[in-house]
Design a protein around this motif. Structure first.
Motif, mmCIF file in Angstrom:
data_model
loop_
_atom_site.group_PDB
_atom_site.id
_atom_site.type_symbol
_atom_site.label_atom_id
_atom_site.label_comp_id
_atom_site.label_asym_id
_atom_site.label_seq_id
_atom_site.Cartn_x
_atom_site.Cartn_y
_atom_site.Cartn_z
ATOM 1 N N LEU A 242 -3.672 -72.934 10.903
ATOM 2 C CA LEU A 242 -3.994 -72.908 12.327
ATOM 3 C C LEU A 242 -5.439 -73.363 12.518
ATOM 4 N N ARG A 243 -5.590 -74.702 12.627
ATOM 5 C CA ARG A 243 -6.929 -75.274 12.799
ATOM 6 C C ARG A 243 -6.992 -76.268 13.954
ATOM 7 N N THR A 244 -5.856 -76.871 14.308
ATOM 8 C CA THR A 244 -5.862 -77.916 15.321
ATOM 9 C C THR A 244 -4.778 -77.678 16.369
ATOM 10 N N ALA A 245 -4.863 -78.423 17.459
ATOM 11 C CA ALA A 245 -3.841 -78.343 18.500
ATOM 12 C C ALA A 245 -2.482 -78.771 17.954
ATOM 13 N N ALA A 246 -2.488 -79.736 17.039
ATOM 14 C CA ALA A 246 -1.230 -80.175 16.431
ATOM 15 C C ALA A 246 -0.580 -79.033 15.645
ATOM 16 N N ASP A 247 -1.400 -78.186 15.026
ATOM 17 C CA ASP A 247 -0.860 -77.030 14.310
ATOM 18 C C ASP A 247 -0.123 -76.098 15.270
ATOM 19 N N ILE A 248 -0.698 -75.895 16.459
ATOM 20 C CA ILE A 248 -0.085 -75.015 17.450
ATOM 21 C C ILE A 248 1.264 -75.563 17.891
ATOM 22 N N VAL A 249 1.316 -76.863 18.154
ATOM 23 C CA VAL A 249 2.563 -77.499 18.566
ATOM 24 C C VAL A 249 3.634 -77.313 17.487
ATOM 25 N N ALA A 250 3.232 -77.489 16.228
ATOM 26 C CA ALA A 250 4.183 -77.351 15.124
ATOM 27 C C ALA A 250 4.670 -75.912 14.972
ATOM 28 N N ILE A 251 3.751 -74.954 15.120
ATOM 29 C CA ILE A 251 4.125 -73.539 15.006
ATOM 30 C C ILE A 251 5.074 -73.151 16.129
ATOM 31 N N LYS A 252 4.748 -73.560 17.359
ATOM 32 C CA LYS A 252 5.605 -73.229 18.502
ATOM 33 C C LYS A 252 6.994 -73.861 18.342
ATOM 34 N N LYS A 253 7.046 -75.077 17.854
ATOM 35 C CA LYS A 253 8.327 -75.759 17.660
ATOM 36 C C LYS A 253 9.174 -75.021 16.634
ATOM 37 N N ALA A 254 8.549 -74.650 15.511
ATOM 38 C CA ALA A 254 9.290 -73.932 14.465
ATOM 39 C C ALA A 254 9.717 -72.552 14.943
ATOM 40 N N PHE A 255 8.839 -71.880 15.672
ATOM 41 C CA PHE A 255 9.163 -70.536 16.166
ATOM 42 C C PHE A 255 10.301 -70.584 17.182
ATOM 43 N N TYR B 155 9.405 -58.149 -1.417
ATOM 44 C CA TYR B 155 9.513 -59.432 -0.726
ATOM 45 C C TYR B 155 9.822 -59.209 0.754
ATOM 46 N N PHE B 156 9.529 -60.246 1.545
ATOM 47 C CA PHE B 156 9.735 -60.213 2.982
ATOM 48 C C PHE B 156 10.375 -61.535 3.384
ATOM 49 N N THR B 157 11.257 -61.506 4.377
ATOM 50 C CA THR B 157 11.914 -62.730 4.817
ATOM 51 C C THR B 157 11.293 -63.228 6.114
ATOM 52 N N ALA B 158 11.290 -64.541 6.268
ATOM 53 C CA ALA B 158 10.714 -65.150 7.476
ATOM 54 C C ALA B 158 11.280 -66.543 7.661
ATOM 55 N N GLU B 159 11.232 -67.009 8.895
ATOM 56 C CA GLU B 159 11.542 -68.411 9.161
ATOM 57 C C GLU B 159 10.271 -69.222 9.384
ATOM 58 N N VAL B 160 9.171 -68.515 9.655
ATOM 59 C CA VAL B 160 7.878 -69.173 9.844
ATOM 60 C C VAL B 160 6.830 -68.421 9.032
ATOM 61 N N ILE B 161 6.047 -69.164 8.250
ATOM 62 C CA ILE B 161 4.954 -68.580 7.465
ATOM 63 C C ILE B 161 3.644 -69.200 7.948
ATOM 64 N N ILE B 162 2.656 -68.344 8.213
ATOM 65 C CA ILE B 162 1.343 -68.821 8.646
ATOM 66 C C ILE B 162 0.285 -68.357 7.661
ATOM 67 N N LEU B 163 -0.552 -69.288 7.238
ATOM 68 C CA LEU B 163 -1.619 -68.986 6.283
ATOM 69 C C LEU B 163 -2.918 -68.694 7.025
#
Length: 419
Positions: A131-144, A237-245
């Motif tokens: 999570l550093r750029t606006a493009a990152d936000i777009v990608a996270i929102k799309k995946a979520f 372990y934990f399950t997720a569809e989106v992982i954020i570093l």
């Protein structure tokens, strides 16, 4: 003094680079100003990325300056362009489209990049994001939005990780935060602050697990849904569809290395912003400078540092003598909580915690090195932040016993009682 033939090139168009460009014009730089950034977006505010950009139905960037301002101040924007080569011996650089640009003065505002931890399977997993750029936000929102379970795992319990957790929770995510240290915010705050924010997130439905070091991720199919299992060294372990570093950043120093500049936890600069090359300056997250108040070298990742340094650098490039000497400050917004920090709490010997009477969730933590006030952390407490800033700047000796007495209100009328 500059001439119309001079060229100042600034690499990096975030807060540091943009403010340097406009401050150069204020300081009467007569030559050309070229502002270069690999991000194709018109320069925008970065702090909201982990906050309002995530919660907005349609993420929109909050511009640092309207496009007309760049035209008015004759600042050339080269966006979506990456500098691939820097020849400091001959004062020129080369872009990824092979364009060669010469400079009289160069400012490195290259910022920092996310740390990608060595986690087995991570690099082949398409559902991890930084999570550093606006493009990152777009990608996270799309995946979520495409996810079925709305499960998100955030690796790292620092400010960015926690701000992101709060924002995602607001839009309906099921959030797990994994922190490898014994408590969240351990590297930057006391137990009092860590405990407060742990409780805050827990009450809002975020699951926080500490002492959890992630060592492997693995794609799998569960109930017909493609998910990722996030494994820790303790076999949980934990399950997720989106992982954020959110495990931290490192300064971008690749170009500085090409220029053979002195490096030390970033690009070493003087209090005038000068690097070891007289024609090159560095500003913002990538710069490592000496703080005159705390008498130590620091690299600060904050808007305040970027903005203040840019004023100093622009003045010195234009021939004025200006020294960088400010008290650092930071902030973080999580849910309805405003957290403000002033000063550096390194080397503190003791603390004073104030929980204001008859005021829920109004707390301040005051850090001392013996009798010297170093820093203040203020939770929903702007007065503590303001008074702390004043006391630190003026070197006031604060009576710790009186400060700890919450029957004495922290107000303008009674502030003298603490001194």
């Amino acid at each position: 003094m500059s001439t119309s033939k001079d060229i100042c090139v600034i690499i990096g168009a975030s807060h540091a680079g943009v403010n340097t460009a406009f401050n150069l014009r204020k300081e009467k730089w007569l030559g050309k100003i070229v502002l270069i950034d690999a991000d194709p977006e018109l320069p925008y505010h970065r702090p909201p990325l982990s906050k309002t950009y995530l919660t907005d139905a349609v993420p929109t960037t909050n511009l640092l300056k309207p496009v007309e301002s760049y035209k008015k101040d004759d600042i050339t924007l080269l966006l979506g362009k990456k500098v691939v080569r820097l020849d400091a011996a001959n004062n020129y650089l080369v872009l990824d489209d092979e364009t060669k640009i010469e400079y009289t003065k160069l400012v490195l505002a290259t910022g920092a990049k996310p740390i990608i931890p060595a986690i087995t399977g991570l690099q082949v997993n398409a559902s991890y994001f930084c999570l550093r750029t606006a493009a990152d936000i777009v990608a996270i929102k799309k995946a979520f939005n495409a996810s079925k379970t709305k499960k998100v795992v955030i690796i790292g319990g620092g400010y960015i990780g926690l701000e992101t957790a709060a924002s995602l929770k607001k839009i309906g995510a099921e959030v797990v935060v994994l922190e490898r240290e014994s408590r969240i915010l351990k590297r930057v705050a006391t137990t009092v602050i860590s405990d407060y924010f742990r409780d805050l997130h827990t009450k809002n439905g975020v699951q926080i697990f500490e002492n959890k070091e992630v060592n492997k991720v693995e794609n799998t199919l569960e109930n017909g849904i493609n998910v990722t299992k996030v494994y820790c060294t303790d076999k949980s372990y934990f399950t997720a569809e989106v992982i954020i570093l959110g495990v931290g950043v490192v300064p971008n120093t690749d170009l500085a290395k090409q220029a053979e500049l002195t490096l030390n936890n970033g690009i070493s600069v003087t209090n005038k912003g000068e690097t070891s090359n007289p024609d090159i300056y560095a500003v913002g997250d990538c710069s490592y400078h000496y703080n005159l108040h705390y008498k130590t070298y620091v690299r600060l990742e904050s808007v305040q540092n970027a903005v203040d340094q840019s004023k100093v650098i622009a003045a010195n490039i234009c021939g004025a003598i200006l020294t960088y000497n400010t008290i650092p400050w930071f902030w973080s917004d999580q849910y309805n909580v405003k957290f403000q920090i002033v000063g550096l709490a390194d080397n503190y010997t003791d603390i004073v915690v104030r929980k204001e009477q008859d005021k829920e969730n109004v707390i301040s933590v005051w850090y001392f090195n013996n009798d010297e006030l170093l820093a203040v952390n203020a939770i929903n407490h702007t007065k503590a932040y303001v008074f702390g800033t004043k006391f630190i700047k003026e070197g006031k000796k604060v009576d710790k016993e009186k400060l700890a007495d919450t029957s004495i209100p922290l107000s303008k009328e009674f502030a003298v009682a603490f001194l």
